[in-house]
Write a protein that holds these residues in place. Structure first.
Motif, PDB file in Angstrom:
ATOM      1  N   ASP A  12      -3.005   2.237  -0.924  1.00 47.57           N
ATOM      2  CA  ASP A  12      -3.345   1.180   0.066  1.00 47.57           C
ATOM      3  C   ASP A  12      -3.778  -0.066  -0.652  1.00 47.57           C
ATOM      4  O   ASP A  12      -4.571  -0.134  -1.646  1.00 47.57           O
TER       5      ASP A  12
ATOM      6  N   GLU B  36      -0.574  -6.637   8.807  1.00 52.74           N
ATOM      7  CA  GLU B  36       0.362  -5.593   8.193  1.00 52.74           C
ATOM      8  C   GLU B  36       1.199  -6.600   7.349  1.00 52.74           C
ATOM      9  O   GLU B  36       1.616  -7.746   7.831  1.00 52.74           O
TER      10      GLU B  36
ATOM     11  N   LYS C 117      -0.179   1.889   2.799  1.00 56.68           N
ATOM     12  CA  LYS C 117      -0.399   0.689   3.971  1.00 56.68           C
ATOM     13  C   LYS C 117      -0.878  -0.529   3.026  1.00 56.68           C
ATOM     14  O   LYS C 117      -1.734  -0.688   2.377  1.00 56.68           O
TER      15      LYS C 117
ATOM     16  N   ASP D 123       4.164   4.366  -1.997  1.00 62.65           N
ATOM     17  CA  ASP D 123       3.426   5.135  -0.784  1.00 62.65           C
ATOM     18  C   ASP D 123       2.232   6.103  -1.333  1.00 62.65           C
ATOM     19  O   ASP D 123       1.983   6.816  -0.625  1.00 62.65           O
TER      20      ASP D 123
ATOM     21  N   SER E 157      -1.861   6.009   1.766  1.00 59.95           N
ATOM     22  CA  SER E 157      -0.470   6.196   2.318  1.00 59.95           C
ATOM     23  C   SER E 157       0.753   5.247   2.086  1.00 59.95           C
ATOM     24  O   SER E 157       1.518   5.331   2.674  1.00 59.95           O
TER      25      SER E 157
ATOM     26  N   ASN F   2      -5.192  -4.112   0.094  1.00 61.97           N
ATOM     27  CA  ASN F   2      -6.007  -4.951   1.037  1.00 61.97           C
ATOM     28  C   ASN F   2      -6.279  -6.349   0.217  1.00 61.97           C
ATOM     29  O   ASN F   2      -6.715  -6.112  -0.818  1.00 61.97           O
TER      30      ASN F   2
ATOM     31  N   ASN G 256       4.480  -6.558   7.130  1.00 63.91           N
ATOM     32  CA  ASN G 256       5.659  -6.701   7.852  1.00 63.91           C
ATOM     33  C   ASN G 256       5.544  -7.918   8.770  1.00 63.91           C
ATOM     34  O   ASN G 256       6.326  -8.714   8.798  1.00 63.91           O
TER      35      ASN G 256
ATOM     36  N   MET H  30      -2.021  -4.434   3.747  1.00 61.26           N
ATOM     37  CA  MET H  30      -2.664  -5.501   4.625  1.00 61.26           C
ATOM     38  C   MET H  30      -2.871  -6.785   3.814  1.00 61.26           C
ATOM     39  O   MET H  30      -3.338  -6.819   2.682  1.00 61.26           O
TER      40      MET H  30
ATOM     41  N   GLN I 155       8.982  -9.116   1.314  1.00 61.54           N
ATOM     42  CA  GLN I 155       8.462  -7.591   1.274  1.00 61.54           C
ATOM     43  C   GLN I 155       9.131  -6.785   0.301  1.00 61.54           C
ATOM     44  O   GLN I 155       8.201  -6.317  -0.521  1.00 61.54           O
TER      45      GLN I 155
END
Length: 162
Positions: free
Chosen positions: A94, A66, A59, A91, A57, A96, A68, A61, A77
């Motif tokens: 994801d 997060e 996200k 989007d 989605s 990591n 942000n 990490m 960002q």
């Protein structure tokens, strides 16, 4: 080779052979692990980022936080979002990442480099857009070393004539 080509017909046959060899160019395969992720390492200044991407989605990490909260400045960002915008897959993945060394700016650049490399490994069709934007090339600029007899790398001590 130049002596063999004496007519336009000979030239066309040589050109058709070259086109056939161009068809056998490297066809890149997607590289994914058993969990459906792609892994890449990104570097910038003294920072090294290990990045895994998988469909999701959007996200992001970084070191268990997060995006942000880890990169509080909006400029950093934006740097992390650039590869997705250029590739047109915002989007959809994801991320990591674990990053070590350097400061926040260098770490953001390292994660960006890692995301770009992982995206082109996950979907080789995105390679052209990422390469033309310059995201797959490691930014080799690093801090210049300090020289003896100088205050910094190039800055001299104040000169006193008398």
């Amino acid at each position: 080779m130049a002596e063999d080509i004496k007519s336009l017909g000979d030239l066309e046959t040589v050109a058709s052979v070259d086109e056939a060899s161009a068809d056998t160019a490297v066809i890149r395969e997607p590289k994914r692990d058993d969990f459906g992720r792609s892994y890449a390492t990104g570097k910038r200044k003294d920072a090294i980022a290990r990045v895994w991407i998988k469909p999701g989605s959007g996200k992001v990490m970084v070191n268990g936080k997060e995006m942000n909260s880890y990169f509080a400045r909006p400029v950093l960002q934006m740097i992390l979002r650039q590869p997705f915008q250029v590739a047109g897959v915002e989007d959809q993945f994801d991320v990591n990442a674990t990053v070590k060394g350097g400061g926040l700016s260098g770490q953001a650049g390292a994660v960006k480099h890692g995301i770009s490399k992982a995206l082109q490994l996950y979907e080789p069709a995105l390679r052209g857009a990422l390469k033309s934007a310059g995201f797959l090339t490691r930014d080799s600029r690093v801090v210049e070393r300090k020289k003896y007899g100088k205050r910094k790398a190039r800055r001299s001590f104040q000169f006193s004539k008398r």
